[in-house]
Design a protein around this motif. Structure first.
Motif, PDB file in Angstrom:
ATOM      1  N   PHE A 278     -31.632 -53.579 -60.305  1.00 12.91           N
ATOM      2  CA  PHE A 278     -32.574 -52.659 -59.664  1.00 12.91           C
ATOM      3  C   PHE A 278     -33.924 -52.671 -60.357  1.00 12.91           C
ATOM      4  N   GLU A 279     -33.908 -52.625 -61.683  1.00 15.90           N
ATOM      5  CA  GLU A 279     -35.167 -52.542 -62.426  1.00 15.90           C
ATOM      6  C   GLU A 279     -36.003 -53.804 -62.264  1.00 15.90           C
ATOM      7  N   ALA A 280     -35.331 -54.950 -62.151  1.00 18.15           N
ATOM      8  CA  ALA A 280     -36.068 -56.211 -61.982  1.00 18.15           C
ATOM      9  C   ALA A 280     -36.861 -56.190 -60.684  1.00 18.15           C
ATOM     10  N   MET A 281     -36.286 -55.593 -59.646  1.00 20.80           N
ATOM     11  CA  MET A 281     -36.992 -55.514 -58.369  1.00 20.80           C
ATOM     12  C   MET A 281     -38.104 -54.464 -58.419  1.00 20.80           C
ATOM     13  N   LEU A 282     -37.826 -53.328 -59.049  1.00 15.79           N
ATOM     14  CA  LEU A 282     -38.798 -52.234 -59.073  1.00 15.79           C
ATOM     15  C   LEU A 282     -39.970 -52.512 -60.006  1.00 15.79           C
ATOM     16  N   ASP A 283     -39.727 -53.269 -61.077  1.00 11.89           N
ATOM     17  CA  ASP A 283     -40.781 -53.489 -62.070  1.00 11.89           C
ATOM     18  C   ASP A 283     -41.778 -54.563 -61.664  1.00 11.89           C
ATOM     19  N   PHE A 284     -41.335 -55.519 -60.851  1.00  8.78           N
ATOM     20  CA  PHE A 284     -42.239 -56.588 -60.460  1.00  8.78           C
ATOM     21  C   PHE A 284     -43.300 -56.087 -59.495  1.00  8.78           C
ATOM     22  N   ASP A 285     -44.473 -56.690 -59.582  1.00 11.74           N
ATOM     23  CA  ASP A 285     -45.567 -56.370 -58.668  1.00 11.74           C
ATOM     24  C   ASP A 285     -45.635 -57.469 -57.614  1.00 11.74           C
ATOM     25  N   PHE A 286     -45.359 -57.115 -56.354  1.00  8.65           N
ATOM     26  CA  PHE A 286     -45.346 -58.096 -55.274  1.00  8.65           C
ATOM     27  C   PHE A 286     -46.635 -58.019 -54.465  1.00  8.65           C
ATOM     28  N   LYS A 287     -47.232 -59.175 -54.203  1.00  7.10           N
ATOM     29  CA  LYS A 287     -48.451 -59.246 -53.407  1.00  7.10           C
ATOM     30  C   LYS A 287     -48.296 -60.352 -52.364  1.00  7.10           C
ATOM     31  N   THR A 288     -48.979 -60.190 -51.248  1.00  6.92           N
ATOM     32  CA  THR A 288     -49.018 -61.256 -50.248  1.00  6.92           C
ATOM     33  C   THR A 288     -50.452 -61.710 -50.054  1.00  6.92           C
ATOM     34  N   ARG A 289     -50.602 -62.987 -49.746  1.00  2.84           N
ATOM     35  CA  ARG A 289     -51.940 -63.537 -49.499  1.00  2.84           C
ATOM     36  C   ARG A 289     -51.841 -64.550 -48.372  1.00  2.84           C
ATOM     37  N   ASN A 298     -53.579 -78.372 -37.109  1.00  3.84           N
ATOM     38  CA  ASN A 298     -52.988 -77.080 -36.740  1.00  3.84           C
ATOM     39  C   ASN A 298     -53.675 -75.899 -37.401  1.00  3.84           C
ATOM     40  N   HIS A 299     -54.175 -76.116 -38.628  1.00  2.00           N
ATOM     41  CA  HIS A 299     -54.805 -75.040 -39.406  1.00  2.00           C
ATOM     42  C   HIS A 299     -53.904 -73.795 -39.450  1.00  2.00           C
ATOM     43  N   CYS A 300     -52.656 -73.991 -39.843  1.00  2.32           N
ATOM     44  CA  CYS A 300     -51.681 -72.899 -39.875  1.00  2.32           C
ATOM     45  C   CYS A 300     -52.105 -71.805 -40.856  1.00  2.32           C
ATOM     46  N   GLU A 301     -51.790 -70.572 -40.483  1.00 10.06           N
ATOM     47  CA  GLU A 301     -51.980 -69.445 -41.387  1.00 10.06           C
ATOM     48  C   GLU A 301     -50.686 -69.272 -42.184  1.00 10.06           C
ATOM     49  N   VAL A 302     -50.734 -69.603 -43.439  1.00 14.30           N
ATOM     50  CA  VAL A 302     -49.543 -69.581 -44.284  1.00 14.30           C
ATOM     51  C   VAL A 302     -49.547 -68.301 -45.117  1.00 14.30           C
ATOM     52  N   ILE A 303     -48.449 -67.549 -45.040  1.00 10.77           N
ATOM     53  CA  ILE A 303     -48.298 -66.321 -45.813  1.00 10.77           C
ATOM     54  C   ILE A 303     -47.590 -66.653 -47.125  1.00 10.77           C
ATOM     55  N   CYS A 304     -48.203 -66.309 -48.234  1.00 12.59           N
ATOM     56  CA  CYS A 304     -47.616 -66.560 -49.548  1.00 12.59           C
ATOM     57  C   CYS A 304     -47.281 -65.224 -50.221  1.00 12.59           C
ATOM     58  N   VAL A 305     -46.098 -65.152 -50.805  1.00 12.20           N
ATOM     59  CA  VAL A 305     -45.662 -63.948 -51.519  1.00 12.20           C
ATOM     60  C   VAL A 305     -45.621 -64.243 -53.010  1.00 12.20           C
ATOM     61  N   TYR A 306     -46.259 -63.384 -53.776  1.00 14.12           N
ATOM     62  CA  TYR A 306     -46.317 -63.553 -55.229  1.00 14.12           C
ATOM     63  C   TYR A 306     -45.558 -62.420 -55.910  1.00 14.12           C
ATOM     64  N   ARG A 307     -44.745 -62.780 -56.910  1.00 12.25           N
ATOM     65  CA  ARG A 307     -44.127 -61.790 -57.782  1.00 12.25           C
ATOM     66  C   ARG A 307     -44.843 -61.901 -59.110  1.00 12.25           C
ATOM     67  N   ASP A 308     -45.551 -60.835 -59.461  1.00  8.88           N
ATOM     68  CA  ASP A 308     -46.525 -60.898 -60.546  1.00  8.88           C
ATOM     69  C   ASP A 308     -47.511 -62.021 -60.210  1.00  8.88           C
ATOM     70  N   LYS A 309     -47.560 -63.100 -60.956  1.00 11.88           N
ATOM     71  CA  LYS A 309     -48.510 -64.176 -60.657  1.00 11.88           C
ATOM     72  C   LYS A 309     -47.819 -65.428 -60.112  1.00 11.88           C
ATOM     73  N   ASP A 310     -46.492 -65.357 -59.962  1.00 12.56           N
ATOM     74  CA  ASP A 310     -45.748 -66.526 -59.499  1.00 12.56           C
ATOM     75  C   ASP A 310     -45.496 -66.448 -57.999  1.00 12.56           C
ATOM     76  N   ILE A 311     -45.721 -67.545 -57.291  1.00 14.94           N
ATOM     77  CA  ILE A 311     -45.444 -67.594 -55.859  1.00 14.94           C
ATOM     78  C   ILE A 311     -43.950 -67.823 -55.661  1.00 14.94           C
ATOM     79  N   ILE A 312     -43.316 -66.930 -54.894  1.00 11.30           N
ATOM     80  CA  ILE A 312     -41.858 -67.007 -54.745  1.00 11.30           C
ATOM     81  C   ILE A 312     -41.424 -67.371 -53.328  1.00 11.30           C
ATOM     82  N   ASP A 313     -42.312 -67.254 -52.343  1.00 10.39           N
ATOM     83  CA  ASP A 313     -41.945 -67.638 -50.987  1.00 10.39           C
ATOM     84  C   ASP A 313     -43.205 -67.822 -50.154  1.00 10.39           C
ATOM     85  N   SER A 314     -43.059 -68.577 -49.076  1.00  9.74           N
ATOM     86  CA  SER A 314     -44.168 -68.769 -48.147  1.00  9.74           C
ATOM     87  C   SER A 314     -43.603 -69.133 -46.783  1.00  9.74           C
TER      88      SER A 314
END
Length: 328
Positions: A278-289, A298-314
């Motif tokens: 639980f704490e690992a999920m609550l403590d991390f700061d998640f951002k999307t860009r 195509n010029h796709c709009e790609v959504i990137c999810v960052y946990r702290d400064k690391d990109i974890i999904d797109s």
């Protein structure tokens, strides 16, 4: 130690979460407002769920559904990420194996799912207009000076419901103001709104669909007994409301996570230790860009999810050129 599974349904208005045990029973539940921030809302739901389970419960899998399922799925390290139709159908058929029609009205959208032999065979959604949804009822309750939770009980006291056109939010509000100005009783106006919600749903979302019994009504609006009564009157049949009907998406995706089994081998995120932290999920700061891929026409709009400064999904790329290398 009880092994359990987490399911979260992230909607535009509300975020729902459940924890189920190995017998598929709900042992913790949460329903909170999204407030335009699905990331924080999901954290709040997880925090509330954590407070309801003891140290003898070990979450070994997770699933997400709803409008922000990809984002929150990345945050949780979920093994199952499914659309709302699948999640609602799975949850409802588990609790009501004989269900033939599922009516669902949420905060800003609504859907109908037709079921045959426990399998969803047809569906329709309405996402273009908020008329007849939870947000519509909330705004009208505010206009009338009552709590939306009181709507149903007040509606049932009406002897002559007002006729309110609710095929469009703008027209409905105009009609409502007119009814107030000419002196209609408040209970008659509220009953008229409940009737309008049901008729709007049946004439739009349910148009062309065969609504067969047994019928189960779910979503936040299912808690409004006035709307339930309106559906029963207009359909000419009983409409069942499950006590956890507003959590059915979260329950369905938790069931799917349980079917998928425990998450093993996660290199990072809440499941990196083999069980949900639980704490690992609550403590991390998640951002999307959002980035615009320039690697093809195509010029796709790609959504990137960052946990702290690391990109974890797109997601969002339509070819391999736009794939983003993640750390998760």
């Amino acid at each position: 130690m009880t092994k359990a599974y987490l399911g979260i349904d992230i909607g535009s208005i509300s975020t729902k979460g459940v924890i189920i045990d190995e017998d598929r029973n709900i042992i913790a539940r949460s329903y909170l407002w999204t407030e335009g921030d699905p990331s924080q809302a999901s954290k709040n739901v997880v925090r509330e769920l954590e407070s309801q389970v003891g140290d003898d419960v070990e979450i070994v899998g997770a699933g997400t559904t709803g409008s922000a399922r990809r984002l929150v799925g990345a945050m949780l390290g979920a093994s199952v990420i499914k659309n709302e139709i699948t999640a609602h159908a799975v949850g409802t058929t588990h609790l009501h194996p004989d269900v033939r029609t599922i009516l669902e009205i949420g905060g800003q959208d609504s859907k109908i799912i037709c079921v045959s032999d426990g399998i969803a065979v047809d569906y329709a959604m309405n996402t273009l207009c908020a008329a007849g949804t939870g947000s519509f009822l909330s705004s009208q309750a505010h206009r009338l000076g009552v709590e939306v939770e009181e709507f149903g009980d007040i509606a049932l006291t009406s002897q002559k419901p007002a006729n309110i056109a609710a095929r469009c939010t703008v027209f409905a509000e105009s009609d409502l103001v007119h009814k107030i100005q000419v002196g209609y009783a408040r209970e008659d106006i509220i009953a008229g709104l409940c009737n309008a919600v049901a008729s709007n749903y049946l004439n739009n979302v349910g148009k062309g669909k065969k609504i067969a019994a047994p019928v189960v009504f779910q979503g936040g609006v299912s808690k409004n007994v006035g709307v339930v009564h309106a559906f029963e009157e207009q359909l000419g049949m009983d409409v069942a409301v499950d006590p956890d009907g507003h959590l059915m998406g979260a329950y369905g995706v938790a069931l799917l996570a349980a079917d998928a089994g425990p998450i093993v081998g996660a290199e990072s995120g809440p499941f990196a230790s083999g069980k949900f932290d639980f704490e690992a999920m609550l403590d991390f700061d998640f951002k999307t860009r959002e980035i615009e891929c320039q690697k093809c026409a195509n010029h796709c709009e790609v959504i990137c999810v960052y946990r702290d400064k690391d990109i974890i999904d797109s997601w969002g790329n339509r070819c391999e050129r736009g794939a983003v290398k993640t750390t998760a």
